[in-house]
Design a protein around this motif. Structure first.
Motif: not given
Length: 590
Positions: A374, A555, A565, A562
């Protein structure tokens, strides 16, 4: 176990000595000297008894009185000096306790402030730290009290042996020494055993009290009757009380048995000494009525002295198990400096980039986060959402640099470590019972206090009503100070947010600060926070999603990865996990 406990005792004594060597030495020097002075008191008594019993028949009263002046002065002087030393010891001991307590508390605070967060969050270490803190204070005072009492009593027992030895009664000296050592050992073992039983009874007693109160509580009885469990509780209470009684009776019986043995040893010793001295009374000028009388009385007092010695020593031995945790924590403190250097050369943290970051605790094989990728960009408003246990809080600790990745790496604006200002508003925000001003400037105490900025922050966080109600910035909040003002939960929360804003950080993190309030109020607060942080990079953590459509990027965490997103519209269109969660919660906001 015995070696470990004794080692802990001597280690803590050494640590106390290192903290205040002069005061420590004086604390034990005075009772030591005071106890040894008892020898001169005994010698003066021997002289006085001999003067009255023997020489008063051969000399005039004036001659006896003149001869008695010196031993009387010696006796009175020793008594006066011992009382003076006792007072001085009390003063110095209190000073030692205060200094050492503060020093050890400072060491524990250093550990708490410098230990890495992963270890600090470890429950086992947390419990150890709490136990160590519990020892500092009353238990530590008790340790020095026990030691001072023991030194004084031991030195007075030495005076008895010294009196016998200087009179030339070496066999008697050996017998008395053996009696003191043997009875002291037996008594000490007994006291330790009885105290252990006493501690067990204390724990059982708490359970017994709880069961007794439960059986008398109206609401508890109502529920027990509903489930027909009253007899079960009565049986539990009866078994607990019988267990206590049996332990107490067994300990008492053991104590009486040992007491009888010790009394026999002491009586036999006194009898042997008296027979020996009386047999030599006529044929040896060193054996006098005074010597026999004082030694007899001194030996009689031995029992009480040994009893008064075994009590503090047994307490000290029992307390030694607690010292293990304190010694271990103090050992950790040696790795840290007492002063934490403040770095004022801040740079921006943003952007923050996660590259294949995974994390697991050192005591676990299971990864809390796996392959996190990220990027947090300047000025961006990011929401990190997911169910409880998804890994949101762990991710925040990695962003803050409180945890280090188990694998992968994090880049803070081209740095390997965070070197910038960050503000955090946690779910369990702290209610600092200080003044209104201090509650805000704590966000950045390393710069000069700016009341004008404080007022700007108060207005931005809708706290001006509170300011006018209090009548100033210096009013104490909470209940510690007399006249302090208690605030509502919402006001405390706004103060926590104001504190975060005062720091003027380029990154602000809100870690579920509103989880305790209803979803609609939470949505309004989050919208207000987004407006307040217009010129900041902000990260919002929550498992509720009504407000998340207002942020730039979301997120979605699930089981440490994750899962999704994107922004609100994109994630709703995906019909994935976020969409399911949002639709499930949508009824909360109607």
């Amino acid at each position: 176990m015995l070696k470990k406990n004794i080692y802990n005792i001597f280690l803590i004594i050494f640590r106390i000595f290192k903290k205040n060597p002069l005061i420590f030495s004086l604390t034990f020097l005075f009772p030591l000297v005071s106890g040894l002075l008892t020898f001169y008191s005994y010698s003066a008594q021997v002289t006085l008894i001999n003067l009255v019993a023997v020489e008063s028949r051969e000399f005039t009263w004036n001659q006896v009185f003149a001869a008695a002046i010196i031993p009387v002065l010696i006796y009175i002087s020793v008594y006066g000096v011992q009382n003076l030393f006792s007072s001085i010891t009390m003063i110095i001991k209190n000073k030692l306790n205060a200094n050492v307590t503060m020093a050890f508390q400072s060491d524990i605070i250093d550990v708490a402030n410098n230990i890495d967060f992963e270890r600090f969050d470890n429950k086992e270490f947390g419990d150890k730290l709490q136990r160590a803190k519990g020892v500092v204070g009353e238990d530590l005072d008790g340790i020095t009290n026990f030691l001072v009492s023991s030194v004084g009593t031991i030195s007075s027992l030495i005076s008895i042996i010294w009196l016998s030895a200087t009179s030339g009664y070496y066999l008697i000296t050996l017998i008395i020494s053996i009696m003191i050592v043997s009875t002291l050992t037996i008594r000490l073992i007994t006291e330790v055993k009885v105290r252990r039983v006493g501690r067990e009874i204390t724990f059982d007693g708490r359970m017994g009290d709880y069961l007794s109160k439960t059986l008398e509580d109206y609401n508890a009885l109502r529920e027990m009757k509903t489930y027909n469990s009253t007899n079960y509780f009565i049986e539990l209470w009866g078994n607990m009380m019988s267990k206590q009684h049996n332990k107490r009776y067994g300990a008492r019986k053991f104590e009486i048995k040992i007491g009888t043995i010790v009394a026999f040893l002491q009586t036999t010793t006194i009898f042997i000494v008296l027979i020996f001295l009386l047999n030599r009374l006529d044929g040896n000028n060193t054996v006098t009525i005074g010597t026999i009388s004082v030694l007899f009385l001194a030996l009689l007092s031995c029992g009480n002295k040994i009893m008064s010695l075994t009590w503090p020593l047994s307490r000290l031995y029992i307390s030694s198990s607690k010292l293990y945790d304190l010694n271990e924590v103090l050992e950790i403190s040696h790795n840290y400096s007492n002063k934490v250097e403040i770095n004022k050369n801040y740079q921006s943290l943003i952007p923050i980039t996660f590259s294949n970051v995974s994390f697991k605790y050192s005591i676990s094989e299971k990864y809390v986060l796996s392959n996190i990728n990220m990027t947090i960009k300047p000025g961006e408003k990011i929401a990190i959402v997911g169910e409880n246990g998804a890994g949101k809080s762990t991710l925040i600790k990695l962003i803050l640099g409180q945890y280090r990745p188990s694998s992968g790496f994090i880049d803070w604006n081209n740095c390997k470590y965070p070197n910038g200002k960050v503000s955090v508003v946690f779910q369990n925000f702290i209610k600092f019972e200080l003044s209104l001003r201090e509650n805000i400037i704590l966000g950045n105490v390393n710069e000069n206090i700016d009341d004008e900025r404080v007022m700007e922050i108060l207005e931005k966080c809708e706290l001006m009503d509170l300011f006018h109600e209090l009548g100033g910035l210096d009013v104490e909040l909470g209940q510690i100070y007399e006249g302090g003002r208690q605030l509502s939960g919402g006001q405390w929360q706004k103060l926590a947010i104001a504190r975060a804003l005062y720091n003027d950080a380029d990154l602000i993190i809100f870690d579920e600060p509103t989880s305790a309030i209803d979803p609609i109020s939470e949505m309004k607060i989050y919208q207000k926070l987004i407006d307040i942080c217009q010129d900041k990079t902000a990260i919002f953590i929550s498992h509720r999603l009504g407000w998340a459509k207002s942020v730039d990027r979301i997120y979605v965490l699930e089981s440490g990865i994750i899962a999704e997103e994107g922004n609100h519209e994109q994630l709703i269109a995906n019909n994935g996990l976020y969409s399911d969660m949002f639709n499930l919660q949508s009824s909360w906001y109607k």
